[in-house]
Enzyme design. Structure first.
Site, mmCIF file in Angstrom:
data_model
loop_
_atom_site.group_PDB
_atom_site.id
_atom_site.type_symbol
_atom_site.label_atom_id
_atom_site.label_comp_id
_atom_site.label_asym_id
_atom_site.label_seq_id
_atom_site.Cartn_x
_atom_site.Cartn_y
_atom_site.Cartn_z
ATOM 1 N N LEU A 8 16.602 22.704 39.884
ATOM 2 C CA LEU A 8 16.373 21.277 39.695
ATOM 3 C C LEU A 8 17.625 20.240 40.268
ATOM 4 O O LEU A 8 18.992 20.581 39.643
ATOM 5 C CB LEU A 8 16.292 20.795 38.127
ATOM 6 C CG LEU A 8 15.514 21.506 37.036
ATOM 7 C CD1 LEU A 8 15.766 20.385 35.491
ATOM 8 C CD2 LEU A 8 14.346 20.748 37.598
ATOM 9 N N ALA A 9 17.339 19.405 41.196
ATOM 10 C CA ALA A 9 18.416 18.573 42.380
ATOM 11 C C ALA A 9 18.000 17.142 42.171
ATOM 12 O O ALA A 9 18.270 16.657 43.425
ATOM 13 C CB ALA A 9 18.841 19.904 43.600
ATOM 14 N N ALA A 10 16.896 16.876 41.850
ATOM 15 C CA ALA A 10 16.823 15.369 42.325
ATOM 16 C C ALA A 10 17.775 13.671 41.849
ATOM 17 O O ALA A 10 17.464 13.525 41.813
ATOM 18 C CB ALA A 10 15.344 14.731 41.453
ATOM 19 N N GLY A 139 22.950 19.139 24.895
ATOM 20 C CA GLY A 139 21.868 19.314 23.774
ATOM 21 C C GLY A 139 22.703 20.439 23.207
ATOM 22 O O GLY A 139 23.043 21.399 23.210
ATOM 23 N N GLU A 154 18.854 16.598 21.434
ATOM 24 C CA GLU A 154 19.873 15.921 22.849
ATOM 25 C C GLU A 154 20.934 15.005 22.502
ATOM 26 O O GLU A 154 21.023 14.324 20.620
ATOM 27 C CB GLU A 154 19.595 14.901 23.844
ATOM 28 C CG GLU A 154 18.050 15.902 24.769
ATOM 29 C CD GLU A 154 18.946 16.662 25.372
ATOM 30 O OE1 GLU A 154 20.396 16.717 25.969
ATOM 31 O OE2 GLU A 154 18.153 17.920 25.397
ATOM 32 N N HIS A 362 58.470 28.959 72.255
ATOM 33 C CA HIS A 362 58.569 27.798 71.630
ATOM 34 C C HIS A 362 57.592 25.918 72.163
ATOM 35 O O HIS A 362 58.377 26.346 73.780
ATOM 36 C CB HIS A 362 60.031 28.293 70.633
ATOM 37 C CG HIS A 362 60.741 28.634 71.914
ATOM 38 N ND1 HIS A 362 61.427 29.628 71.519
ATOM 39 C CD2 HIS A 362 60.484 28.841 72.815
ATOM 40 C CE1 HIS A 362 62.572 30.295 72.161
ATOM 41 N NE2 HIS A 362 61.852 30.015 73.364
ATOM 42 N N ASN A 385 46.658 18.963 81.417
ATOM 43 C CA ASN A 385 44.645 19.679 81.881
ATOM 44 C C ASN A 385 44.364 18.213 82.203
ATOM 45 O O ASN A 385 43.156 18.107 82.282
ATOM 46 C CB ASN A 385 44.229 20.260 80.481
ATOM 47 C CG ASN A 385 44.418 19.566 79.551
ATOM 48 O OD1 ASN A 385 45.337 18.952 79.364
ATOM 49 N ND2 ASN A 385 43.567 20.282 78.046
#
EC number: 2.7.7.23
Length: 461
Positions: A8-10, A139, A154, A362, A385
């Site tokens: 569930l990722a909505a 819950g 809940e 260095h 460069n």
């Protein structure tokens, strides 16, 4: 028994106060939903379905090769979210794991134990529970006198006695797949939130005479749900401890594991020592017998065996076996340090290859260059460069010597066994065995001191 997974990722995650979709926030280098899907993949499911909502294109992109997807148009509860997976799973026989995408600490071992318990007990539904030191917001698991699960209440719907219960719902369930989707048809939204709760399925199944059980896992910390930045930091701390302990068990030494930050996908060989305040991120690979001192930062890089990194930054670069760098140096993307090379302090290297046993001691910048083997680069050398529009390349041959304070203005080629005198500005190619001198001649003015105002100052006599 066939296994299926619904993630569930909505949820939007408004408490994160972020433009980023909640499950895309990272814990130790991986998004939360990746942690969940990877842990679930470890049980070898036939199919994983991730439920996404509006604006979840990034979730689909990240999980494209790991999951199928279902779309929840409106976020009206976990029951409705699972129902969106019916088209993909509704007619399947087997057991389905339901887990939320904002719980990154769950492990494959825990999911396997849940499935095992579910099958052994012959349950229609099994809820994964834990004993919470502070159950507020979770819950509650309500059982009968025989210990059977009656329902889950809940926080906003519980009475005072129910809210005293410390056994909590972790948000993870294992269901008989077909019985799950049949029961979901009878879930309503008659509650304080006006939502369709997945937890109501348990009571529906029980009322139908089905067996409903609970598996209490031993480690409550796995169940941490991330709803805000505080919980995100807690999850990161827990995951970091887990990652570092795994490396230590595999033979890596940490001087101060509490301050070493290692991403989840980092690989480290045995007998490597890592001091405190070290950050290693991304897909970095580090070999055996390395030593990494405090203040070092390594990102998406490949480090060989026997490498010493002293308080330096390495990004998208490579260091072969028996090389060393630092302190206070910087390897930028596409820097390659070949076997036995030495990179000293205050050196910056970008898009350049440093050959075997070459020394860049260095205070030097090397950009867009290829250096051969056994070269000495003197202090303060600059590989120039960039002309303001384009970048150009410099080649330096084997066994060459570049004197201190030299500037090599690309594009040029310095052949093998060439010698460049200190403080030279080189604009032309240098041939094999040649010495290049490109600096103004020295002029001495005799007795010039006495012409200076300072000569009349007694303190300077």
């Amino acid at each position: 028994m066939e296994k299926y997974v619904v993630v569930l990722a909505a949820g939007k995650g408004t408490r994160m106060k972020s433009k980023l979709y909640k499950v895309l926030h990272k814990v130790c280098g991986k998004t939360m939903v990746e942690h969940v899907v990877d842990a679930a993949s470890g049980i070898n499911p036939t199919k994983i379905v991730t439920v996404v909502g509006t604006g979840a294109g990034e979730v689909e992109k990240i999980l494209a090769n790991k999951s199928d997807f279902a779309f929840q148009e409106k976020q009206v509860g976990t029951g409705d979210a699972v129902m969106t997976a019916k088209e993909a799973l509704g007619d399947k026989e087997g057991a389905t794991l339901v887990v939320t995408g904002d719980t990154p600490l769950f492990t494959t071992d825990t999911f396997n134990e849940l499935f095992k318990y579910h099958a052994e007990k012959g349950n229609a539904a099994t809820v994964l529970t834990a004993e919470a030191p502070n159950p507020f917001g979770y819950g509650r698991i309500i059982r009968d006198n025989q210990g059977n699960v009656l329902r889950i209440v809940e926080q906003k719907d519980g009475n005072p006695d129910e809210l005293k219960v410390k056994e909590i719902n972790t948000g993870v369930f294992c269901f008989d797949n077909q019985k799950l989707f049949e029961a979901l048809k009878h879930v309503d939204n008659d509650n304080a939130q006006g939502e369709y709760y997945l937890t109501d399925v348990l009571e529906i199944l029980r009322n139908n005479g089905e067996r409903v059980g609970a598996y209490k896992m031993p480690d409550f910390s796995e169940s941490l749900g991330v709803n805000d930045r505080v919980a995100l930091a807690q999850a990161t701390k827990t995951m970091q401890r887990r990652i570092n302990e795994a490396h230590m068990r595999d033979g890596v030494s940490f001087i101060d594991p509490d301050t070493a930050y290692i991403d989840a996908d980092v690989k480290i060989g045995n007998d490597t020592v890592i001091e405190g305040n070290v950050v290693i991120k991304g897909n970095t690979e580090i070999g055996s017998d390395c030593y990494i001192t405090n203040g070092s930062r390594i990102v998406d890089s490949k480090i060989g065996n026997g490498v010493t990194i002293t308080s330096s930054t390495i990004e998208e670069a490579e260091m072969d076996d028996n090389t060393d760098i630092g302190p206070n140096s910087h390897l930028r993307p596409k820097a390659i340090i070949r076997k036995g090379a030495h990179i000293g302090n205050f050196v910056e290297i970008k898009k350049a290859e440093i050959g075997e046993n070459t020394k860049v001691g260095h205070l030097t910048y090397v950009g867009d260059a290829t250096l051969g083997k056994d070269i000495n680069i003197g202090c303060g050398t600059i590989f120039s460069n960039y002309d303001g529009v384009k970048k150009f390349h410099t080649n330096v041959g084997d066994h060459s010597f570049i004197g201190a304070g030299s500037t090599l203005i690309a594009p040029i080629n310095v052949a093998d066994h060439a010698f460049i005198a200190a403080d030279s500005t080189i604009t032309k190619d240098v041939g094999k065995y040649d010495m290049a001198i490109a600096r103004g001649r020295q002029t001495n003015k005799e007795d010039y001191w006495h012409k200076l105002p300072l000569s009349k100052d007694k303190d300077w006599e």
